[in-house]
Design an enzyme around this catalytic site. Structure first.
Site, PDB file in Angstrom:
ATOM      1  N   GLU A   1      -8.433 -18.991  13.209  1.00 39.33           N
ATOM      2  CA  GLU A   1      -7.119 -18.456  13.588  1.00 39.33           C
ATOM      3  C   GLU A   1      -7.271 -17.203  14.454  1.00 39.33           C
ATOM      4  O   GLU A   1      -6.552 -17.020  15.445  1.00 39.33           O
ATOM      5  CB  GLU A   1      -6.313 -18.134  12.326  1.00 39.33           C
ATOM      6  CG  GLU A   1      -5.870 -19.337  11.523  1.00 39.33           C
ATOM      7  CD  GLU A   1      -4.593 -19.960  12.057  1.00 39.33           C
ATOM      8  OE1 GLU A   1      -4.170 -19.621  13.181  1.00 39.33           O
ATOM      9  OE2 GLU A   1      -4.004 -20.781  11.341  1.00 39.33           O
TER      10      GLU A   1
ATOM     11  N   TYR B   1       1.875   1.614   2.811  1.00 43.17           N
ATOM     12  CA  TYR B   1       3.064   2.376   2.454  1.00 43.17           C
ATOM     13  C   TYR B   1       2.727   3.810   2.074  1.00 43.17           C
ATOM     14  O   TYR B   1       3.621   4.638   1.928  1.00 43.17           O
ATOM     15  CB  TYR B   1       3.808   1.661   1.317  1.00 43.17           C
ATOM     16  CG  TYR B   1       4.208   0.255   1.722  1.00 43.17           C
ATOM     17  CD1 TYR B   1       5.316   0.037   2.535  1.00 43.17           C
ATOM     18  CD2 TYR B   1       3.452  -0.843   1.339  1.00 43.17           C
ATOM     19  CE1 TYR B   1       5.665  -1.240   2.944  1.00 43.17           C
ATOM     20  CE2 TYR B   1       3.792  -2.128   1.744  1.00 43.17           C
ATOM     21  CZ  TYR B   1       4.890  -2.320   2.550  1.00 43.17           C
ATOM     22  OH  TYR B   1       5.229  -3.590   2.964  1.00 43.17           O
TER      23      TYR B   1
ATOM     24  N   SER C   1       2.521  -4.928  -0.324  1.00 46.64           N
ATOM     25  CA  SER C   1       3.428  -4.433  -1.357  1.00 46.64           C
ATOM     26  C   SER C   1       2.879  -4.598  -2.766  1.00 46.64           C
ATOM     27  O   SER C   1       2.972  -3.678  -3.589  1.00 46.64           O
ATOM     28  CB  SER C   1       4.779  -5.135  -1.235  1.00 46.64           C
ATOM     29  OG  SER C   1       4.634  -6.546  -1.407  1.00 46.64           O
TER      30      SER C   1
ATOM     31  N   LYS D   1      -3.089 -14.599   7.775  1.00 47.78           N
ATOM     32  CA  LYS D   1      -2.097 -14.222   6.774  1.00 47.78           C
ATOM     33  C   LYS D   1      -2.091 -15.299   5.690  1.00 47.78           C
ATOM     34  O   LYS D   1      -1.775 -16.460   5.956  1.00 47.78           O
ATOM     35  CB  LYS D   1      -0.714 -14.083   7.409  1.00 47.78           C
ATOM     36  CG  LYS D   1       0.367 -13.623   6.433  1.00 47.78           C
ATOM     37  CD  LYS D   1       1.695 -13.453   7.151  1.00 47.78           C
ATOM     38  CE  LYS D   1       2.792 -13.000   6.198  1.00 47.78           C
ATOM     39  NZ  LYS D   1       4.082 -12.838   6.890  1.00 47.78           N
TER      40      LYS D   1
ATOM     41  N   LYS E   1      -4.161 -10.177   6.255  1.00 46.38           N
ATOM     42  CA  LYS E   1      -3.127  -9.809   5.288  1.00 46.38           C
ATOM     43  C   LYS E   1      -3.135 -10.830   4.153  1.00 46.38           C
ATOM     44  O   LYS E   1      -3.077 -12.031   4.433  1.00 46.38           O
ATOM     45  CB  LYS E   1      -1.756  -9.792   5.983  1.00 46.38           C
ATOM     46  CG  LYS E   1      -0.588  -9.391   5.090  1.00 46.38           C
ATOM     47  CD  LYS E   1       0.719  -9.415   5.877  1.00 46.38           C
ATOM     48  CE  LYS E   1       1.886  -9.010   4.967  1.00 46.38           C
ATOM     49  NZ  LYS E   1       3.173  -9.052   5.692  1.00 46.38           N
TER      50      LYS E   1
ATOM     51  N   ARG F   1       5.517 -20.879   1.226  1.00 47.90           N
ATOM     52  CA  ARG F   1       5.149 -20.931   2.642  1.00 47.90           C
ATOM     53  C   ARG F   1       3.752 -21.530   2.823  1.00 47.90           C
ATOM     54  O   ARG F   1       3.035 -21.198   3.759  1.00 47.90           O
ATOM     55  CB  ARG F   1       5.214 -19.517   3.239  1.00 47.90           C
ATOM     56  CG  ARG F   1       6.630 -18.967   3.252  1.00 47.90           C
ATOM     57  CD  ARG F   1       6.689 -17.517   3.673  1.00 47.90           C
ATOM     58  NE  ARG F   1       8.076 -17.066   3.743  1.00 47.90           N
ATOM     59  CZ  ARG F   1       8.471 -15.819   3.564  1.00 47.90           C
ATOM     60  NH1 ARG F   1       7.583 -14.884   3.279  1.00 47.90           N
ATOM     61  NH2 ARG F   1       9.740 -15.499   3.650  1.00 47.90           N
TER      62      ARG F   1
ATOM     63  N   ARG G   1       9.362  -9.059  -0.821  1.00 49.60           N
ATOM     64  CA  ARG G   1      10.533  -9.931  -0.728  1.00 49.60           C
ATOM     65  C   ARG G   1      11.774  -9.250  -1.283  1.00 49.60           C
ATOM     66  O   ARG G   1      12.881  -9.493  -0.818  1.00 49.60           O
ATOM     67  CB  ARG G   1      10.231 -11.271  -1.401  1.00 49.60           C
ATOM     68  CG  ARG G   1       9.219 -12.044  -0.568  1.00 49.60           C
ATOM     69  CD  ARG G   1       8.767 -13.341  -1.171  1.00 49.60           C
ATOM     70  NE  ARG G   1       7.737 -13.939  -0.302  1.00 49.60           N
ATOM     71  CZ  ARG G   1       6.948 -14.920  -0.640  1.00 49.60           C
ATOM     72  NH1 ARG G   1       7.058 -15.467  -1.839  1.00 49.60           N
ATOM     73  NH2 ARG G   1       6.042 -15.395   0.201  1.00 49.60           N
TER      74      ARG G   1
END
Length: 323
Positions: free
Chosen positions: A233, A313, A274, A196, A248, A217, A206
């Site tokens: 990872e 979505y 998004s 990610k 992602k 982050r 958000r």
């Protein structure tokens, strides 16, 4: 060698193109993310994501049933609480919105779909980070793992088939796996958000979860320039017990999706996030692109890169087109 070699012969008709198509896109490969807001009396439109809403409990149930009827393979649920605190207490509250909504959907749908839950604290904390903060304001990795274990158990008890740890804490998959197994939830799966990235494309999300984040982050999500790190990872998460892994975002990281698919012995998911959604919806609304063709082209590209599963979505709408 011309004209003996004419590749166009395999493109002459729709039937011919369908016959030789190398990449398939089917409804069962699509996962629909859904938002449910505590206390909502009617769906709340998300301004930066046209067509996507924060659901009430009732409208969530209807949207989920319609998606399953359309053939969508799974649902990923995000909760938007009415109140937040430093440790994300609502995430583990048996009556918290995410856990209540999970029970609603499991009661309605049973095993007719794969019900997934976002196992992360960012929606529930008053600082918007994915974990617990220490005295210096830095995310405390190991203290966060304790909260993830508690959250995982609450979601499993509420009926989730798979959990989606998305916080990018070191060791999160192993801690959750042990907690589930020790509590007799050995059949609850883990879809690990393994690669990610700290992406600018998360902006509309958000808004969707009313994030309280200030700052960034970057200390726990991956640097967009790193590829080998993603494979490390993924390897670590599989070793810790991940049943599937995720990359992602999707579109800006198709090379990572491809590398993951080539290396992973477990299914690979990619999240068509998004910002990717909003860019296409915005361009289509202005008449700059053909909306349906663009959506299907994007989803096909993610499949072509090697993703077995796509969170998008557009899942329910695309499923109807594909069917």
């Amino acid at each position: 060698m011309f004209p003996e070699h004419r590749p166009r012969r395999l493109r002459t008709t729709a039937a011919m193109r369908r016959l030789v198509s190398e990449t398939t896109l089917r409804p069962r490969q699509l996962i629909l993310p859904l938002f449910v807001a505590e206390g909502a009396q009617e769906p709340r439109p998300i301004g930066s994501m046209p067509g996507v809403v924060q659901h009430t409990r009732d409208t969530l149930r209807r949207a989920a049933a319609e998606a399953v009827e359309a053939g969508v393979g799974g649902l990923m649920l995000f909760g938007v609480p009415a109140t937040r605190d430093a440790v994300g207490s609502a995430a583990t509250d048996v009556d918290g919105i995410l856990n209540v909504a999970l029970r609603d959907l499991r009661s309605d749908l049973g095993d007719d779909t794969v019900l997934m839950a976002d196992t992360c604290l960012d929606e529930f904390t008053d600082h918007g980070h994915c974990g617990v903060l220490d005295a210096s304001g830095t995310v405390d990795n190991d203290a966060t793992l304790d909260r993830y274990a508690e959250m995982a158990l609450a979601q499993a008890e509420a009926g989730a088939h798979m959990l989606g740890p998305s916080g990018m804490m070191d060791g999160q998959v192993g801690v959750i796996r042990r907690a589930l197994d020790d509590a007799d939830y050995a059949e609850t799966g883990i879809l690990a958000y393994s690669a990610k990235y700290a992406s600018a494309f998360y902006g509309p999300f958000r808004e969707a979860v009313d994030s309280q984040l200030t700052g960034d982050r970057n200390t726990y999500q991956q640097d967009p320039g790193n590829a080998r790190e993603a494979l490390r990872e993924i390897e670590l998460d599989i070793a810790e017990g991940a049943d599937a892994v995720m990359v992602k975002p999707a579109l800006a990281y198709l090379d990572i999706v491809k590398a993951a698919a080539e290396a992973s012995p477990v299914p690979v998911a990619a999240y068509n996030i998004s910002g990717e959604y909003s860019m296409i919806e915005g361009a289509a609304a202005n008449g700059w692109i053909d909306r349906e063709r663009t959506i299907l082209e994007v989803l096909t590209s993610i499949r072509r890169a090697g993703a077995d599963l796509i969170l998008t979505y557009w899942a329910a709408e695309a499923a109807a087109w594909l069917d």
